[in-house]
Design a protein around this motif. Structure first.
Motif, PDB file in Angstrom:
ATOM      1  N   GLY A 259       0.573  -1.049   0.731  1.00 41.87           N
ATOM      2  CA  GLY A 259      -0.119  -0.211   0.010  1.00 41.87           C
ATOM      3  C   GLY A 259       0.320   1.138  -0.534  1.00 41.87           C
ATOM      4  N   GLY A 260       0.761   2.035  -0.547  1.00 39.73           N
ATOM      5  CA  GLY A 260       1.034   3.415  -0.803  1.00 39.73           C
ATOM      6  C   GLY A 260       0.670   4.103  -1.373  1.00 39.73           C
ATOM      7  N   GLY A 261       1.201   5.548  -2.325  1.00 33.22           N
ATOM      8  CA  GLY A 261       0.687   6.620  -3.351  1.00 33.22           C
ATOM      9  C   GLY A 261       1.404   7.179  -2.652  1.00 33.22           C
ATOM     10  N   GLN A 262       1.276   9.045  -1.981  1.00 31.38           N
ATOM     11  CA  GLN A 262       2.136  10.133  -1.750  1.00 31.38           C
ATOM     12  C   GLN A 262       2.494   9.886   0.148  1.00 31.38           C
ATOM     13  OE1 GLN A 262      -0.985  11.503  -4.117  1.00 31.38           O
ATOM     14  NE2 GLN A 262       0.377  13.239  -5.478  1.00 31.38           N
ATOM     15  N   GLU A 263       3.293  10.931   0.609  1.00 37.32           N
ATOM     16  CA  GLU A 263       2.398  10.961   1.967  1.00 37.32           C
ATOM     17  C   GLU A 263       1.444  12.498   1.987  1.00 37.32           C
ATOM     18  OE1 GLU A 263       5.410  12.447   4.404  1.00 37.32           O
ATOM     19  OE2 GLU A 263       7.272  11.684   3.020  1.00 37.32           O
ATOM     20  N   ALA A 264       1.057  12.169   3.226  1.00 29.86           N
ATOM     21  CA  ALA A 264      -0.090  13.570   3.132  1.00 29.86           C
ATOM     22  C   ALA A 264      -0.103  14.714   2.808  1.00 29.86           C
ATOM     23  CB  ALA A 264      -0.928  12.735   4.709  1.00 29.86           C
ATOM     24  N   MET A 265       1.237  14.975   3.455  1.00 34.51           N
ATOM     25  CA  MET A 265       1.133  16.428   3.002  1.00 34.51           C
ATOM     26  C   MET A 265       1.051  16.829   0.793  1.00 34.51           C
ATOM     27  SD  MET A 265       5.095  16.634   5.040  1.00 34.51           S
ATOM     28  CE  MET A 265       6.093  16.143   4.273  1.00 34.51           C
ATOM     29  N   GLU A 266       1.712  15.372   0.654  1.00 33.67           N
ATOM     30  CA  GLU A 266       1.977  16.029  -0.632  1.00 33.67           C
ATOM     31  C   GLU A 266       0.167  15.848  -2.362  1.00 33.67           C
ATOM     32  OE1 GLU A 266       5.404  13.516  -1.987  1.00 33.67           O
ATOM     33  OE2 GLU A 266       6.266  14.963  -0.384  1.00 33.67           O
TER      34      GLU A 266
ATOM     35  N   PHE B  32       1.689  -8.632  -6.049  1.00 32.46           N
ATOM     36  CA  PHE B  32       2.754  -9.028  -6.253  1.00 32.46           C
ATOM     37  C   PHE B  32       3.047 -10.919  -6.673  1.00 32.46           C
ATOM     38  CE2 PHE B  32       4.273  -4.213  -6.950  1.00 32.46           C
ATOM     39  CZ  PHE B  32       3.855  -4.390  -8.004  1.00 32.46           C
ATOM     40  N   HIS B  33       3.411 -11.078  -6.734  1.00 39.67           N
ATOM     41  CA  HIS B  33       3.757 -12.894  -6.972  1.00 39.67           C
ATOM     42  C   HIS B  33       4.877 -12.541  -6.056  1.00 39.67           C
ATOM     43  CE1 HIS B  33       5.430 -16.966  -7.426  1.00 39.67           C
ATOM     44  NE2 HIS B  33       3.699 -16.480  -8.129  1.00 39.67           N
ATOM     45  N   ALA B  34       5.629 -13.176  -5.328  1.00 38.00           N
ATOM     46  CA  ALA B  34       7.100 -13.138  -4.315  1.00 38.00           C
ATOM     47  C   ALA B  34       7.525 -13.677  -5.046  1.00 38.00           C
ATOM     48  CB  ALA B  34       6.381 -13.399  -2.708  1.00 38.00           C
ATOM     49  N   ALA B  35       8.020 -14.591  -6.156  1.00 42.92           N
ATOM     50  CA  ALA B  35       8.603 -15.375  -6.789  1.00 42.92           C
ATOM     51  C   ALA B  35       9.142 -14.911  -7.756  1.00 42.92           C
ATOM     52  CB  ALA B  35       8.626 -16.972  -6.599  1.00 42.92           C
ATOM     53  N   TYR B  36       8.154 -14.118  -8.711  1.00 42.99           N
ATOM     54  CA  TYR B  36       8.294 -13.691  -9.655  1.00 42.99           C
ATOM     55  C   TYR B  36       8.057 -11.844 -10.180  1.00 42.99           C
ATOM     56  CZ  TYR B  36       6.584 -18.574 -11.417  1.00 42.99           C
ATOM     57  OH  TYR B  36       6.348 -19.611 -11.454  1.00 42.99           O
ATOM     58  N   GLU B  37       7.942 -11.715  -9.461  1.00 44.31           N
ATOM     59  CA  GLU B  37       8.104 -10.068  -8.735  1.00 44.31           C
ATOM     60  C   GLU B  37       6.970  -8.911  -9.527  1.00 44.31           C
ATOM     61  OE1 GLU B  37      12.800  -9.667  -9.249  1.00 44.31           O
ATOM     62  OE2 GLU B  37      13.067  -9.514  -7.299  1.00 44.31           O
ATOM     63  N   GLU B  38       6.034 -10.138 -10.091  1.00 43.24           N
ATOM     64  CA  GLU B  38       4.643  -9.944 -10.783  1.00 43.24           C
ATOM     65  C   GLU B  38       3.637  -8.799 -10.350  1.00 43.24           C
ATOM     66  OE1 GLU B  38       5.654  -8.655 -14.173  1.00 43.24           O
ATOM     67  OE2 GLU B  38       7.584  -9.728 -14.324  1.00 43.24           O
ATOM     68  N   GLU B  39       3.155  -7.652 -10.505  1.00 45.30           N
ATOM     69  CA  GLU B  39       2.354  -7.442 -10.193  1.00 45.30           C
ATOM     70  C   GLU B  39       0.877  -7.667 -10.792  1.00 45.30           C
ATOM     71  OE1 GLU B  39      -0.547  -3.726  -9.607  1.00 45.30           O
ATOM     72  OE2 GLU B  39       1.534  -3.582 -10.286  1.00 45.30           O
ATOM     73  N   PHE B  40      -0.036  -8.872  -9.957  1.00 45.56           N
ATOM     74  CA  PHE B  40      -0.682  -8.901 -10.927  1.00 45.56           C
ATOM     75  C   PHE B  40      -2.443  -9.264 -10.254  1.00 45.56           C
ATOM     76  CE2 PHE B  40      -0.266 -11.777  -7.108  1.00 45.56           C
ATOM     77  CZ  PHE B  40      -1.360 -11.437  -6.760  1.00 45.56           C
ATOM     78  N   GLY B  41      -2.544  -8.086  -9.482  1.00 45.27           N
ATOM     79  CA  GLY B  41      -3.887  -7.374  -9.188  1.00 45.27           C
ATOM     80  C   GLY B  41      -3.748  -6.260  -8.223  1.00 45.27           C
ATOM     81  N   ARG B  42      -5.133  -5.550  -8.226  1.00 49.91           N
ATOM     82  CA  ARG B  42      -5.072  -3.892  -7.906  1.00 49.91           C
ATOM     83  C   ARG B  42      -6.651  -4.116  -6.848  1.00 49.91           C
ATOM     84  NH1 ARG B  42      -1.937   0.735 -10.972  1.00 49.91           N
ATOM     85  NH2 ARG B  42      -0.834  -0.538 -11.298  1.00 49.91           N
ATOM     86  N   VAL B  43      -6.399  -3.319  -6.188  1.00 50.54           N
ATOM     87  CA  VAL B  43      -7.477  -3.449  -5.030  1.00 50.54           C
ATOM     88  C   VAL B  43      -7.961  -1.595  -4.536  1.00 50.54           C
ATOM     89  CG1 VAL B  43      -9.188  -3.813  -2.640  1.00 50.54           C
ATOM     90  CG2 VAL B  43      -7.311  -5.811  -4.335  1.00 50.54           C
ATOM     91  N   LYS B  44      -9.573  -1.449  -5.055  1.00 49.94           N
ATOM     92  CA  LYS B  44      -9.594   0.525  -5.076  1.00 49.94           C
ATOM     93  C   LYS B  44     -10.308  -0.134  -4.122  1.00 49.94           C
ATOM     94  CE  LYS B  44     -10.375   1.629 -10.027  1.00 49.94           C
ATOM     95  NZ  LYS B  44     -10.284   0.667 -11.043  1.00 49.94           N
ATOM     96  N   GLY B  45     -10.577   1.220  -3.435  1.00 49.24           N
ATOM     97  CA  GLY B  45     -11.353   1.363  -2.182  1.00 49.24           C
ATOM     98  C   GLY B  45     -10.809   2.814  -1.631  1.00 49.24           C
ATOM     99  N   HIS B  46     -10.262   3.740  -0.691  1.00 48.41           N
ATOM    100  CA  HIS B  46      -9.503   4.486   0.039  1.00 48.41           C
ATOM    101  C   HIS B  46      -9.053   5.665  -0.913  1.00 48.41           C
ATOM    102  CE1 HIS B  46      -8.065   2.196   3.822  1.00 48.41           C
ATOM    103  NE2 HIS B  46      -7.542   1.577   2.715  1.00 48.41           N
ATOM    104  N   PHE B  47      -9.730   6.742  -0.493  1.00 49.16           N
ATOM    105  CA  PHE B  47      -9.566   8.215  -1.071  1.00 49.16           C
ATOM    106  C   PHE B  47      -8.204   8.785  -0.690  1.00 49.16           C
ATOM    107  CE2 PHE B  47     -13.957   6.821   1.087  1.00 49.16           C
ATOM    108  CZ  PHE B  47     -14.655   6.575  -0.351  1.00 49.16           C
ATOM    109  N   GLY B  48      -7.558   8.171  -0.991  1.00 49.06           N
ATOM    110  CA  GLY B  48      -5.544   8.906   0.169  1.00 49.06           C
ATOM    111  C   GLY B  48      -4.796   7.521  -0.038  1.00 49.06           C
TER     112      GLY B  48
END
Length: 316
Positions: free
Chosen positions: A238-245, A261-277
């Motif tokens: 999880g991430g994004g920017q710092e709050a002040m930015e 991400f897959h732990a062995a292949y280092e590839e991203e395979f999914g995203r989940v939306k929801g948060h407003f920040g």
């Protein structure tokens, strides 16, 4: 909801039936993880609360310069340890007998890593840790216990990772794979690996004993938190920017998603939306069937994986 300001950390208990959340609004909440119903609140802190850990008692650290121990079941405060500056990280060792916590470098005080043995009431009464380690070079921003409770693995503001002995406080190992501050460290379920989340837009997997760098997961934005699934070869970030930015103009969809991400292949395979920040913290349920995230928006979101998630075969 339960919080009026941004969430700073969430933590499941060992059984996974309870989820604890702390935020910048001084409140410590406990929820039923199965349905998100609030079970209770631990009141007492007067500043932002940065960190929480749970054994059979609850250990909470705050910017009001205290570390407080509560009885989880009754909500009664058992002890209060005063510090010279805000307390940033905390944790029980696996036995639940020893707590460690680190203080911030501020107001002329330097960062210290403190160890208290809860079996010795005198240490708590006198506010005297059995080991106190000064960290003059770069302050500790996150820390976890290593296997067998022999050392603490700490991430620093300058991107370093150190192992501090639980007996003597000496630095056993030191590596620097990140170029910027480490925001979060979490362990695998068997404590053999740790994952670090950093401002340098990456999360990295390390062997917890040797600190050998195993994998890197890259994104385009600072990573605030990362967790390792207890049952799948997956990590969530999880991430994004710092709050002040965060500005009102940068609400492009997708910025504040949890990313898998897959732990062995280092590839991203999914995203989940929801948060407003930005997402400030993520955690897998101990059974691996759900995960939670806490955001700058003050919400804790509990997500259950659908059956397809467990049947998913990654083709690297």
């Amino acid at each position: 909801m339960g919080h009026e300001r941004s969430i700073t950390q969430i933590k499941y208990n060992r059984e996974g039936d309870l989820l604890f959340s702390v935020a910048k609004d001084t409140v410590v909440n406990v929820w039923y993880s199965v349905n998100g119903e609030r079970l209770g609140t631990y009141n007492g802190h007067t500043g932002a609360v940065w960190c929480v850990d749970v054994d059979c008692i609850l250990d909470v650290l705050s910017a009001d310069n205290t570390c407080r121990l509560w009885d989880c079941q009754t909500g009664k405060q058992l002890a209060q340890l005063k510090t010279s500056s805000a307390v940033r990280t905390c944790g029980f060792d696996f036995s639940g007998n020893i707590i460690m916590f680190s203080t911030d470098k501020q107001m002329g005080y330097q960062c210290f890593l403190n160890y208290f043995d809860l079996r010795d009431p005198q240490q708590i009464e006198d506010n005297q840790p059995y080991v106190s380690v000064p960290c003059s070079e770069s302050k500790i921003t996150s820390a976890v216990w290593g296997p067998l409770g022999e050392f603490v693995i700490a991430g620093h503001e300058n991107g370093e990772i150190n192992q501090f002995s639980a007996k003597s406080g000496e630095v056993l190992k030191k590596v620097k794979e990140h170029t910027k501050q480490i925001n979060d460290i979490q362990t695998s379920v068997d404590l053999t690996m740790v994952i670090t989340a950093s401002k340098d837009n990456t999360a990295k997997l390390f062997d917890s004993t040797s600190l050998d760098h195993i994998k890197t997961f890259k994104t385009e934005r600072p990573v605030n938190s990362a967790a390792i699934s207890p049952i799948m070869d997956h990590v969530v970030m999880g991430g994004g920017q710092e709050a002040m930015e965060v500005t009102t103009t940068s609400t492009r969809i997708g910025k504040f998603e949890a990313r898998f991400f897959h732990a062995a292949y280092e590839e991203e395979f999914g995203r989940v939306k929801g948060h407003f920040g930005p997402i400030n913290c993520v955690a897998f349920h101990p059974d691996g069937k759900s995960y939670s995230s806490g955001g700058e928006d003050g919400y804790v979101r509990i997500h259950y994986f659908d059956p397809q998630y467990f049947e998913f075969e990654f083709e690297g």
